[in-house]
Design an enzyme around this catalytic site. Structure first.
Site, PDB file in Angstrom:
ATOM      1  N   CYS A  89      31.957   3.195  -4.062  1.00 32.54           N
ATOM      2  CA  CYS A  89      30.616   3.721  -4.329  1.00 32.54           C
ATOM      3  C   CYS A  89      30.064   4.564  -3.182  1.00 32.54           C
ATOM      4  CB  CYS A  89      29.676   2.570  -4.621  1.00 32.54           C
ATOM      5  SG  CYS A  89      30.315   1.470  -5.907  1.00 32.54           S
ATOM      6  N   HIS A 130      20.627   2.344  -1.478  1.00 31.42           N
ATOM      7  CA  HIS A 130      21.771   2.134  -2.364  1.00 31.42           C
ATOM      8  C   HIS A 130      21.310   1.327  -3.576  1.00 31.42           C
ATOM      9  CE1 HIS A 130      25.956   2.130  -3.409  1.00 31.42           C
ATOM     10  NE2 HIS A 130      26.046   0.813  -3.371  1.00 31.42           N
ATOM     11  N   GLU A 145      20.704  -5.085   1.933  1.00 27.89           N
ATOM     12  CA  GLU A 145      20.165  -3.786   2.328  1.00 27.89           C
ATOM     13  C   GLU A 145      18.751  -3.935   2.882  1.00 27.89           C
ATOM     14  OE1 GLU A 145      19.914   0.850   0.791  1.00 27.89           O
ATOM     15  OE2 GLU A 145      20.341  -0.737  -0.674  1.00 27.89           O
ATOM     16  N   PHE A 202      32.473  -1.133  -2.421  1.00 27.83           N
ATOM     17  CA  PHE A 202      33.434  -2.234  -2.405  1.00 27.83           C
ATOM     18  C   PHE A 202      34.501  -1.946  -1.343  1.00 27.83           C
ATOM     19  CE2 PHE A 202      33.184  -4.025  -7.041  1.00 27.83           C
ATOM     20  CZ  PHE A 202      31.902  -4.479  -6.783  1.00 27.83           C
ATOM     21  N   HIS A 247      24.366   2.857 -11.904  1.00 31.53           N
ATOM     22  CA  HIS A 247      25.218   3.064 -10.736  1.00 31.53           C
ATOM     23  C   HIS A 247      26.347   4.019 -11.095  1.00 31.53           C
ATOM     24  CE1 HIS A 247      27.289   2.621  -7.109  1.00 31.53           C
ATOM     25  NE2 HIS A 247      27.287   1.306  -6.956  1.00 31.53           N
ATOM     26  N   LYS A 271      18.887   4.276  -8.717  1.00 34.43           N
ATOM     27  CA  LYS A 271      19.713   3.541  -9.681  1.00 34.43           C
ATOM     28  C   LYS A 271      18.882   2.768 -10.691  1.00 34.43           C
ATOM     29  CE  LYS A 271      23.815   2.903  -6.745  1.00 34.43           C
ATOM     30  NZ  LYS A 271      23.304   3.532  -5.506  1.00 34.43           N
TER      31      LYS A 271
END
Length: 413
Positions: A163, A303, A314, A399, A340, A335
């Site tokens: 991502c 994010h 975060e 990831f 996403h 998002k």
């Protein structure tokens, strides 16, 4: 000599609009792009919703023969590139091909092609697999096709960091121009992973929201009732130029890219490092690279995946970097409306950041209904806000523990 790098063109294919204007107007109005999956029958899946691109017509950009030889992720990236180059007023006479390149990120690449051709193999045998299977499937081909179509003979490759892929592509393009190896770079990310196999994998990992009866409320970054992310698709492309090159052309400058911070959690394949340690280092490194102080930052595009651990970590990372001032910095989540976009997320969200800077408007984070005590910052809940943005950060985390923050600044001579 360190060269200044600016962004002069934007292009986008997204769940809330297939150009920058449509995308941005939808964000300002708090419109969700999430709905029931229409690409295939999701009845057997625990998650039946996604943020699909709607109304995209590849024949507006390519002929039928070309379109058939591209994965949909490649179609998205080329379409967004057409838009970005047009926005930047760049044509073949505007740049030296050997000083212009393309870097396009993707987390998964041509997974739809992979699945379809695997089914052909099982049903009809090896001889029926398309000769275009490999170029349609491999992740680097978006950059390759863009290079071929627009005669870009400079640096050309893909970034693959889940991502964080799109943001890493832009970071690389920024550094290439900054050190003088190119004057123009086409960069961003593209993803089209709303497929049965991809959805099945994310469902098995229990990563996705199962709010199937209220799809528009499923992506709820930082809200207490979040239950996973919503998979999306699309492409975001930006045109980066060396400042003097852009000034000679007399074109509009959206922003100056001033810093990037990249690091790894070195912790877990999917979970973020405890306390947001890696994310905090990425933000701190971006500020250091840009020569900025914590008090200089006006806004953070998060994010903000709408996952339990991701949103908490975060939030913790922002507090770690900014201390008490963290509570005074608006932190919104694109998002919440577009889901996403995986490898395209960083590029698409940077475009949202640039539009915020251009119009002095912060789009809302929608679906803020139940506050989470562990997510207690200013997430611009539910309504847009007027705010002058001179310096902003855009976060992307992937990831595998990949962390990246891009720092942008309102352009000044």
């Amino acid at each position: 000599m360190i060269r200044r790098v600016v962004i002069t063109g934007l292009g986008i294919i997204s769940p809330t609009g297939n150009n920058t204007e449509e995308f941005w107007e939808a964000l300002k109005s708090g419109k969700s792009g999430v709905g029931k999956i229409t690409r295939f029958d999701p009845s057997d899946f625990t998650t039946k919703i996604a943020a699909e691109v709607k109304g995209f017509d590849p024949l507006s950009y390519f002929d039928k023969k070309e379109a058939r030889r591209m994965d949909i992720s490649e179609q998205y990236s080329l379409a967004a590139t057409f838009q970005a180059l047009q926005d930047a007023k760049l044509d073949s006479n505007s740049y030296n091909p050997e000083r212009a390149g393309a870097i396009i990120g993707s987390g998964i690449g041509g997974v739809e092609t992979w699945e379809k051709q695997h089914n052909v193999l099982l049903k009809d045998g090896a001889g029926r697999v398309s000769p275009f299977f490999i170029p349609m499937m491999i992740i680097d081909m978006s950059a390759g096709l863009i290079s071929i179509r627009f005669n870009l003979k400079g640096p050309n490759y893909a970034t693959v960091s889940a991502c964080a892929s799109g943001a890493h592509a832009i970071a690389d393009a920024f550094k290439i121009i900054q050190r003088g190896d190119a004057e123009v770079m086409v960069s961003g990310g593209s993803e089209a992973a709303i497929t049965p196999l991809s959805l099945a994998g994310f469902c098995s990992a229990r990563a996705l929201s199962i709010r199937n009866d209220e799809p528009e409320k499923a992506s709820r970054s930082f809200d207490k009732l979040r239950d996973g992310f919503v998979i999306g698709e699309g492409s975001g492309i930006v045109i980066l130029e060396e400042l003097e090159h852009a000034k000679r052309r007399g074109v509009k400058i959206y922003t100056e890219v001033v810093g990037v911070g990249m690091c790894a959690d070195a912790y877990h394949i999917t979970a973020p490092a405890p306390g947001g340690e890696g994310a905090a280092r990425a933000m701190a490194l971006a500020l250091q690279d840009a020569g900025l102080k914590e008090e200089d930052v006006d806004y953070i595009n998060s994010h903000g995946t709408s996952t339990d651990l991701g949103d908490i970590s975060e939030t913790q990372a922002i507090k770690k970097v900014f201390g008490e001032r963290a509570y005074k910095i608006p932190v919104n989540a694109t998002k919440s409306m577009i889901g996403h976009l995986l490898g395209a997320a960083g590029a698409v969200e940077l475009i949202a950041t640039l539009k915020s800077m251009e119009e002095s408007i912060l789009h809302p984070t929608i679906n803020q209904e139940v506050p989470d005590p562990e997510c207690d910052l200013d997430y611009v809940p539910n309504q847009l806000r007027k705010a002058e943005v001179n310096i902003a950060l855009s976060n992307s985390f992937g990831f595998g523990g990949h962390n990246i923050t891009l720092a942008v600044k309102r352009f000044e001579e």
